[in-house]
Design an enzyme around this catalytic site. Structure first.
Site, PDB file in Angstrom:
ATOM      1  N   TYR A 180      -4.895  -0.887  -4.731  1.00  6.17           N
ATOM      2  CA  TYR A 180      -3.642  -0.179  -4.473  1.00  6.17           C
ATOM      3  C   TYR A 180      -3.065   0.367  -5.784  1.00  6.17           C
ATOM      4  O   TYR A 180      -2.797  -0.388  -6.726  1.00  6.17           O
ATOM      5  CB  TYR A 180      -2.616  -1.093  -3.784  1.00  6.17           C
ATOM      6  CG  TYR A 180      -2.991  -1.510  -2.371  1.00  6.17           C
ATOM      7  CD1 TYR A 180      -4.074  -0.939  -1.696  1.00  6.17           C
ATOM      8  CD2 TYR A 180      -2.260  -2.484  -1.694  1.00  6.17           C
ATOM      9  CE1 TYR A 180      -4.417  -1.323  -0.404  1.00  6.17           C
ATOM     10  CE2 TYR A 180      -2.597  -2.874  -0.392  1.00  6.17           C
ATOM     11  CZ  TYR A 180      -3.682  -2.293   0.239  1.00  6.17           C
ATOM     12  OH  TYR A 180      -4.014  -2.671   1.512  1.00  6.17           O
ATOM     13  N   TRP A 194       0.821  -1.217   0.000  1.00  8.24           N
ATOM     14  CA  TRP A 194       0.000   0.000   0.000  1.00  8.24           C
ATOM     15  C   TRP A 194       0.858   1.272   0.000  1.00  8.24           C
ATOM     16  O   TRP A 194       1.863   1.319   0.721  1.00  8.24           O
ATOM     17  CB  TRP A 194      -0.931   0.004   1.219  1.00  8.24           C
ATOM     18  CG  TRP A 194      -1.868   1.170   1.278  1.00  8.24           C
ATOM     19  CD1 TRP A 194      -2.712   1.593   0.298  1.00  8.24           C
ATOM     20  CD2 TRP A 194      -2.060   2.052   2.391  1.00  8.24           C
ATOM     21  NE1 TRP A 194      -3.431   2.680   0.740  1.00  8.24           N
ATOM     22  CE2 TRP A 194      -3.055   2.978   2.018  1.00  8.24           C
ATOM     23  CE3 TRP A 194      -1.509   2.129   3.672  1.00  8.24           C
ATOM     24  CZ2 TRP A 194      -3.501   3.982   2.875  1.00  8.24           C
ATOM     25  CZ3 TRP A 194      -1.950   3.125   4.527  1.00  8.24           C
ATOM     26  CH2 TRP A 194      -2.937   4.046   4.134  1.00  8.24           C
ATOM     27  N   GLN A 196      14.587   0.983   6.198  1.00 12.09           N
ATOM     28  CA  GLN A 196      13.425   0.920   7.104  1.00 12.09           C
ATOM     29  C   GLN A 196      13.009  -0.532   7.305  1.00 12.09           C
ATOM     30  O   GLN A 196      12.750  -0.978   8.428  1.00 12.09           O
ATOM     31  CB  GLN A 196      12.231   1.670   6.505  1.00 12.09           C
ATOM     32  CG  GLN A 196      12.373   3.166   6.429  1.00 12.09           C
ATOM     33  CD  GLN A 196      11.194   3.808   5.695  1.00 12.09           C
ATOM     34  OE1 GLN A 196      10.343   3.104   5.119  1.00 12.09           O
ATOM     35  NE2 GLN A 196      11.148   5.124   5.698  1.00 12.09           N
ATOM     36  N   LEU A 253       2.678   0.918  12.311  1.00 13.12           N
ATOM     37  CA  LEU A 253       3.362   2.141  12.764  1.00 13.12           C
ATOM     38  C   LEU A 253       2.457   3.370  12.598  1.00 13.12           C
ATOM     39  O   LEU A 253       2.946   4.504  12.631  1.00 13.12           O
ATOM     40  CB  LEU A 253       4.674   2.344  11.983  1.00 13.12           C
ATOM     41  CG  LEU A 253       5.747   1.272  12.190  1.00 13.12           C
ATOM     42  CD1 LEU A 253       6.971   1.570  11.327  1.00 13.12           C
ATOM     43  CD2 LEU A 253       6.152   1.181  13.664  1.00 13.12           C
ATOM     44  N   GLN A 266      -8.190  -8.954   8.464  1.00 13.12           N
ATOM     45  CA  GLN A 266      -7.034  -8.077   8.256  1.00 13.12           C
ATOM     46  C   GLN A 266      -7.443  -6.754   8.879  1.00 13.12           C
ATOM     47  O   GLN A 266      -8.251  -6.022   8.313  1.00 13.12           O
ATOM     48  CB  GLN A 266      -6.691  -7.926   6.769  1.00 13.12           C
ATOM     49  CG  GLN A 266      -5.466  -7.063   6.586  1.00 13.12           C
ATOM     50  CD  GLN A 266      -4.872  -7.029   5.190  1.00 13.12           C
ATOM     51  OE1 GLN A 266      -4.406  -5.993   4.749  1.00 13.12           O
ATOM     52  NE2 GLN A 266      -4.865  -8.153   4.493  1.00 13.12           N
TER      53      GLN A 266
HETATM   54  P1  NDP Z   1       3.005   1.303   8.635  1.00 15.37           P
HETATM   55  O1  NDP Z   1       2.030   1.897   9.585  1.00 15.37           O
HETATM   56  O2  NDP Z   1       4.120   0.525   9.211  1.00 15.37           O
HETATM   57  O3  NDP Z   1       3.580   2.496   7.727  1.00 15.37           O
HETATM   58  C1  NDP Z   1       4.602   2.240   6.806  1.00 15.37           C
HETATM   59  C2  NDP Z   1       5.274   3.541   6.406  1.00 15.37           C
HETATM   60  O4  NDP Z   1       5.911   4.145   7.541  1.00 15.37           O
HETATM   61  C3  NDP Z   1       6.380   3.290   5.407  1.00 15.37           C
HETATM   62  O5  NDP Z   1       5.906   3.187   4.094  1.00 15.37           O
HETATM   63  C4  NDP Z   1       7.294   4.474   5.659  1.00 15.37           C
HETATM   64  O6  NDP Z   1       6.691   5.616   5.044  1.00 15.37           O
HETATM   65  C5  NDP Z   1       7.203   4.622   7.183  1.00 15.37           C
HETATM   66  N1  NDP Z   1       8.182   3.765   7.883  1.00 15.37           N
HETATM   67  C6  NDP Z   1       8.174   2.402   7.996  1.00 15.37           C
HETATM   68  N2  NDP Z   1       9.205   1.979   8.737  1.00 15.37           N
HETATM   69  C7  NDP Z   1       9.885   3.085   9.125  1.00 15.37           C
HETATM   70  C8  NDP Z   1      11.039   3.262   9.915  1.00 15.37           C
HETATM   71  N3  NDP Z   1      11.685   2.240  10.456  1.00 15.37           N
HETATM   72  N4  NDP Z   1      11.455   4.537  10.123  1.00 15.37           N
HETATM   73  C9  NDP Z   1      10.815   5.598   9.580  1.00 15.37           C
HETATM   74  N5  NDP Z   1       9.707   5.478   8.807  1.00 15.37           N
HETATM   75  C10 NDP Z   1       9.242   4.214   8.584  1.00 15.37           C
HETATM   76  O7  NDP Z   1       2.286   0.329   7.606  1.00 15.37           O
HETATM   77  P2  NDP Z   1       1.319   0.662   6.351  1.00 15.37           P
HETATM   78  O8  NDP Z   1       0.368   1.732   6.682  1.00 15.37           O
HETATM   79  O9  NDP Z   1       2.190   0.833   5.149  1.00 15.37           O
HETATM   80  O10 NDP Z   1       0.512  -0.712   6.253  1.00 15.37           O
HETATM   81  C11 NDP Z   1       1.232  -1.938   6.021  1.00 15.37           C
HETATM   82  C12 NDP Z   1       0.456  -2.791   5.042  1.00 15.37           C
HETATM   83  O11 NDP Z   1      -0.823  -3.112   5.586  1.00 15.37           O
HETATM   84  C13 NDP Z   1       0.130  -2.139   3.695  1.00 15.37           C
HETATM   85  O12 NDP Z   1       1.208  -2.177   2.790  1.00 15.37           O
HETATM   86  C14 NDP Z   1      -1.025  -2.995   3.232  1.00 15.37           C
HETATM   87  O13 NDP Z   1      -0.532  -4.199   2.680  1.00 15.37           O
HETATM   88  C15 NDP Z   1      -1.761  -3.272   4.538  1.00 15.37           C
HETATM   89  N6  NDP Z   1      -2.904  -2.358   4.718  1.00 15.37           N
HETATM   90  C16 NDP Z   1      -4.169  -2.880   4.711  1.00 15.37           C
HETATM   91  C17 NDP Z   1      -5.276  -2.086   4.869  1.00 15.37           C
HETATM   92  C18 NDP Z   1      -6.643  -2.693   4.865  1.00 15.37           C
HETATM   93  O14 NDP Z   1      -7.637  -1.946   4.806  1.00 15.37           O
HETATM   94  N7  NDP Z   1      -6.777  -3.983   4.925  1.00 15.37           N
HETATM   95  C19 NDP Z   1      -5.147  -0.616   5.040  1.00 15.37           C
HETATM   96  C20 NDP Z   1      -3.787  -0.167   5.065  1.00 15.37           C
HETATM   97  C21 NDP Z   1      -2.707  -1.014   4.929  1.00 15.37           C
HETATM   98  P3  NDP Z   1       7.517   6.894   4.527  1.00 15.37           P
HETATM   99  O15 NDP Z   1       8.967   6.538   4.428  1.00 15.37           O
HETATM  100  O16 NDP Z   1       6.907   7.228   3.219  1.00 15.37           O
HETATM  101  O17 NDP Z   1       7.252   7.980   5.526  1.00 15.37           O
END
Ligand code: NDP
Length: 323
Positions: free
Chosen positions: A54, A21, A292, A212, A180
Site C-alpha cells: 500500500y 488501502w 464517512q 462498498l 481476506q
Molecule cells: P470500500 O469499498 O468501503 O471503499 C472505501 C472508499 O469508499 C473510501 O475510501 C471512500 O472513498 C468511499 N466511502 C467510504 N464510505 C463512504 C460513505 N459513507 N459515503 C461516501 N463514500 C464513502 O473499501 P476499500 O476498497 O477501501 O477496502 C477496505 C480495506 O480492505 C482496505 O483499506 C484494505 O485494508 C482492504 N483491502 C484488501 C484487499 C486485498 O487484496 N486483500 C484489496 C482491497 C482492499 P472516496 O471518499 O475517496 O471516494
C-alpha cells in the site's frame, strides 16, 4: 461494537475493522489518518489492516507513526500486513511467496510499522510457482520467530487454502486461520459458494475487503463521478472504466429505497448486508473522511432490520445470489 471469532484462532476481531488501502500515505495526510484511526478505535475497532504494497510501504509508515503517537496498549489492538507484490524490482523479490522474500519482507514491515510483531500476516495473493509447503513453512517460521501471531490468505481459491491447511497439518506447522476476500453486494460467489465447505468443515475465518465496492455502494456515483472521489484519483481509471458500470449504478439506484425504508444510508445498508453473513469475521472499512467512517460504523445497528423478507427483496434486485 460486536466482536467475532477469527476462524479457529483464539482472538476476536471487531466485526467492523479499518484498512489503509488508497488512503494512507496517498489520499490522506498523517493528521487525518490519525483522526480516522482514533475514531475507529474509540468506536471499539480493534483490527487495522495494512499491506507492504500500500502506497509502496508508505501506508505502513503512516500507520506506524500514528500508533506511536496515540500510544494505545499493544494488547488492545491487532495490526495486519500482507506480502506478495514486493517493493523492489528483481528476480525473487516481487509477485512471489518464496521463503527468502517473505522472511525479508516482514523485517521491512515491522520497521515501517515500528512494531515488534504484527498480529496477522497475509499472503496477499496465491503464488502458483512456489511450492505450497515452502510458503507454509515460511509463515510458520515467521510466527515461531515472534514476528507475527497468526497468518492467513487473501484471494486464494478454496483448493489452495485446503492445500495449505493440509500441508500445515501434515508437518505440524501453524495453519492459516483466515482468508481476506473481496465481498460485497456485487461480488459474492466465492465467499458464499466456493468457500462454503471451508467455513463448515474447517471453520476458516474471513475478513472481507471493499465492502462498498470502492464507494459505489454508498450511492456516491449515482449521478456521475465526484471530483473528490476515489474514482477521480489518478491511477484509478480501472474503477471508472470497469467498476462503475451503468448496470451497477442502476442496481444501486434500485437499492436506495430499501435504505430509506430501513431508515439508514445506502452505505450502511451495504455494510450491514455484509455483516449479515455469519461466516464473515470482520468487514474491513475504508474511508477518506471522518464523517464517512462515523456513518459506516453505524452499520451494525442496521443488521437486525435485515429480515429474511428484506434480504429476499434485496436479492431480487441484485439478481446474483449463488445457487
Ligand atoms: P470500500 O469499498 O468501503 O471503499 C472505501 C472508499 O469508499 C473510501 O475510501 C471512500 O472513498 C468511499 N466511502 C467510504 N464510505 C463512504 C460513505 N459513507 N459515503 C461516501 N463514500 C464513502 O473499501 P476499500 O476498497 O477501501 O477496502 C477496505 C480495506 O480492505 C482496505 O483499506 C484494505 O485494508 C482492504 N483491502 C484488501 C484487499 C486485498 O487484496 N486483500 C484489496 C482491497 C482492499 P472516496 O471518499 O475517496 O471516494
Amino acid at each position: 461494537m460486536n466482536y467475532r471469532r477469527l476462524g479457529t484462532a483464539g482472538i476476536q476481531v471487531s466485526e467492523l475493522s479499518f484498512g489503509a488501502w488508497v488512503t494512507f500515505g496517498q489520499q490522506v495526510g498523517e493528521p487525518l489518518a490519525e483522526r480516522l484511526m482514533q475514531t475507529a478505535y474509540d468506536a471499539g475497532v480493534n483490527f487495522f489492516d495494512n499491506a507492504e504494497s500500500y502506497a509502496s510501504g508508505n501506508a505502513e509508515t503512516v500507520m506506524g507513526n500514528v500508533l506511536k503517537r496515540v500510544g494505545w496498549r499493544r494488547e488492545a489492538f491487532l495490526i495486519s500486513t500482507k506480502f506478495y507484490w514486493g517493493l523492489r524490482e528483481g528476480v525473487n523479490q516481487k509477485n512471489t511467496l518464496n521463503r527468502k522474500y517473505l522472511l525479508n519482507a516482514i523485517n521491512g514491515s515491522l520497521q515501517r510499522l515500528q512494531l515488534d510483531y504484527v498480529d496477522l500476516v497475509f499472503c496477499h495473493r496465491p503464488d502458483p510457482y512456489t511450492p505450497i509447503e515452502e510458503t507454509v513453512w515460511a509463515m510458520h517460521n515467521l510466527i515461531e520467530a515472534g514476528k507475527a501471531l497468526y497468518w492467513g490468505t487473501s484471494e486464494w481459491s478454496a483448493y489452495e487454502i485446503a492445500s495449505a491447511l493440509y500441508s500445515a497439518d501434515k508437518h505440524h506447522l501453524h495453519k492459516p486461520v483466515t482468508e481476506q476476500s473481496h465481498y460485497n453486494m456485487f461480488t459474492r460467489e466465492r465467499v458464499e459458494k466456493e468457500y462454503a465447505r471451508l467455513f463448515r468443515e474447517h471453520h476458516y475465518g474471513d475478513v472481507t475487503w471493499s465492502p462498498l465496492a470502492s464507494g459505489l455502494l454508498s450511492g456516491k456515483y449515482n449521478e456521475g463521478i465526484p471530483t473528490d472521489s476515489r474514482a477521480a484519483q489518478p491511477g484509478y481509471e480501472w474503477l471508472r472504466e470497469s467498476g462503475i458500470t451503468p448496470a451497477r449504478v442502476d442496481r444501486v439506484k434500485q437499492l436506495v429505497p430499501f435504505a430509506k425504508e430501513l431508515g439508514c444510508s445506502m452505505a450502511q445498508l451495504a455494510l450491514a448486508w455484509c455483516l449479515k453473513n455469519q461466516n464473515i469475521s470482520s468487514v474491513i472499512l475504508g474511508a477518506s473522511r471522518v464523517e464517512q467512517l462515523q456513518e459506516n460504523l453505524g452499520a451494525a445497528q442496521v443488521v437486525a432490520k435485515l429480515t429474511p423478507e428484506v434480504m429476499g427483496r434485496i436479492d431480487a434486485v441484485l439478481g446474483n445470489k449463488p445457487q
